[in-house]
Design a protein around this motif. Structure first.
Motif, short mmCIF file in Angstrom:
data_model
loop_
_atom_site.label_atom_id
_atom_site.label_comp_id
_atom_site.label_asym_id
_atom_site.label_seq_id
_atom_site.Cartn_x
_atom_site.Cartn_y
_atom_site.Cartn_z
N ASN A 1 15.62 36.66 96.98
CA ASN A 1 15.15 35.36 97.45
C ASN A 1 13.66 35.16 97.21
O ASN A 1 13.21 34.06 96.91
N LYS A 2 12.88 36.23 97.32
CA LYS A 2 11.44 36.14 97.05
C LYS A 2 11.16 35.96 95.56
O LYS A 2 10.22 35.27 95.19
N ALA A 3 11.96 36.60 94.71
CA ALA A 3 11.71 36.57 93.28
C ALA A 3 12.27 35.33 92.59
O ALA A 3 11.68 34.84 91.63
N ALA A 4 13.37 34.84 93.06
CA ALA A 4 14.07 33.73 92.39
C ALA A 4 13.54 32.39 92.92
O ALA A 4 14.12 31.79 93.81
N LYS A 5 12.47 31.94 92.33
CA LYS A 5 11.84 30.69 92.76
C LYS A 5 12.80 29.52 92.55
O LYS A 5 13.38 29.36 91.48
N GLY A 6 12.98 28.72 93.59
CA GLY A 6 13.86 27.57 93.51
C GLY A 6 15.34 27.91 93.69
O GLY A 6 16.19 27.04 93.63
N TRP A 7 15.64 29.18 93.88
CA TRP A 7 17.02 29.62 94.09
C TRP A 7 17.09 30.46 95.35
O TRP A 7 16.14 31.13 95.71
N ASP A 8 18.21 30.42 95.98
CA ASP A 8 18.48 31.21 97.17
C ASP A 8 19.81 31.91 96.93
O ASP A 8 20.69 31.35 96.25
N THR A 9 19.99 33.08 97.47
CA THR A 9 21.23 33.82 97.24
C THR A 9 22.46 33.03 97.70
O THR A 9 23.54 33.21 97.16
N THR A 10 22.28 32.13 98.68
CA THR A 10 23.41 31.34 99.16
C THR A 10 23.83 30.28 98.16
O THR A 10 24.95 29.75 98.25
N ARG A 11 22.97 29.95 97.19
CA ARG A 11 23.28 28.93 96.20
C ARG A 11 23.75 29.51 94.87
O ARG A 11 24.18 28.78 93.99
N MET A 12 23.63 30.80 94.70
CA MET A 12 23.98 31.44 93.43
C MET A 12 25.49 31.63 93.34
O MET A 12 26.17 31.84 94.34
N GLY A 13 25.98 31.60 92.10
CA GLY A 13 27.39 31.91 91.87
C GLY A 13 27.67 33.34 92.30
O GLY A 13 26.80 34.22 92.18
N LYS A 14 28.86 33.59 92.77
CA LYS A 14 29.19 34.91 93.31
C LYS A 14 29.13 36.02 92.26
O LYS A 14 28.67 37.12 92.55
N VAL A 15 29.55 35.74 91.04
CA VAL A 15 29.47 36.74 89.98
C VAL A 15 28.01 37.04 89.68
O VAL A 15 27.59 38.20 89.63
N ASP A 16 27.22 35.98 89.48
CA ASP A 16 25.80 36.15 89.16
C ASP A 16 25.09 36.92 90.27
O ASP A 16 24.33 37.85 90.01
N ARG B 1 33.81 42.18 95.98
CA ARG B 1 34.71 41.93 97.12
C ARG B 1 33.96 41.62 98.41
O ARG B 1 34.51 41.05 99.33
N VAL B 2 32.68 42.01 98.48
CA VAL B 2 31.87 41.75 99.67
C VAL B 2 31.81 40.24 99.95
O VAL B 2 31.75 39.82 101.10
N GLU B 3 31.84 39.45 98.88
CA GLU B 3 31.73 37.99 99.02
C GLU B 3 32.96 37.36 99.66
O GLU B 3 32.89 36.22 100.11
N PHE B 4 34.06 38.07 99.69
CA PHE B 4 35.32 37.48 100.14
C PHE B 4 35.93 38.17 101.36
O PHE B 4 37.00 37.78 101.81
N ASN B 5 35.27 39.19 101.86
CA ASN B 5 35.81 39.96 102.97
C ASN B 5 34.74 40.22 104.01
O ASN B 5 33.56 40.31 103.69
N ASN B 6 35.18 40.37 105.26
CA ASN B 6 34.27 40.74 106.34
C ASN B 6 33.84 42.19 106.15
O ASN B 6 34.58 42.99 105.58
N LYS B 7 32.66 42.49 106.64
CA LYS B 7 32.11 43.84 106.52
C LYS B 7 33.09 44.89 107.07
O LYS B 7 33.27 45.95 106.47
N GLU B 8 33.72 44.57 108.20
CA GLU B 8 34.63 45.54 108.81
C GLU B 8 35.93 45.72 108.02
O GLU B 8 36.64 46.70 108.20
N ASP B 9 36.24 44.80 107.10
CA ASP B 9 37.43 44.92 106.27
C ASP B 9 37.17 45.69 104.98
O ASP B 9 38.10 46.03 104.25
#
Length: 132
Positions: free
Chosen positions: A67-82, A16-24
């Motif tokens: 982000n340091k471990a996933a070469k060629g990937w960034d958390t902003t590009r990953m699927g939300k479930v993954d 749910r963190v991916e779809f809601n503001n921290k304060e919510d």
């Protein structure tokens, strides 16, 4: 509730963190346990909430590690479930001494099979292998 079920509940709440503001999120946490499929014994609710809150408080550091471990990937590009599964496993590997690294990785892969896309288990395993 067994460890696998607890982990799955933590994953669903953390998602749910991916779809809601921290304060919510406090309200979202309350709503989460009101849903019929997420009802749990009081001690299990407390465990799930405590783990979720600990993970949420460390998200920036966890994402930095990913982000340091996933070469060629960034958390902003990953699927939300993954991403959520990887965050949970990285938390368990780096901050939870009760859970062996192999168990954290295996459980994340199993949840990826259940909730992710066709290539999710291999992707999650590949990223988490860098932490083993």
């Amino acid at each position: 509730m067994g460890r696998r079920e607890l982990r799955e509940q933590i994953f669903k709440l953390l998602f749910r963190v991916e779809f809601n503001n921290k304060e919510d999120m406090p309200e979202q946490e309350e709503l989460f346990f009101q849903e019929e499929e997420n009802t749990a014994a009081e001690k299990d609710e407390k465990y799930i909430s405590a783990k979720y809150e600990d993970i949420a408080s460390r998200l920036e550091a966890i994402d930095d590690s990913i982000n340091k471990a996933a070469k060629g990937w960034d958390t902003t590009r990953m699927g939300k479930v993954d991403l959520t599964l990887i965050r949970l496993a990285v938390y368990e590997i780096q901050y939870d001494d009760e859970i062996p690294t192999g168990v954290a990785i295996n459980e994340a892969v199993e949840l990826a099979k259940k909730y992710g896309q066709e290539n999710s288990p291999a992707f999650v395993n590949g990223v988490l292998a860098k932490f083993a």
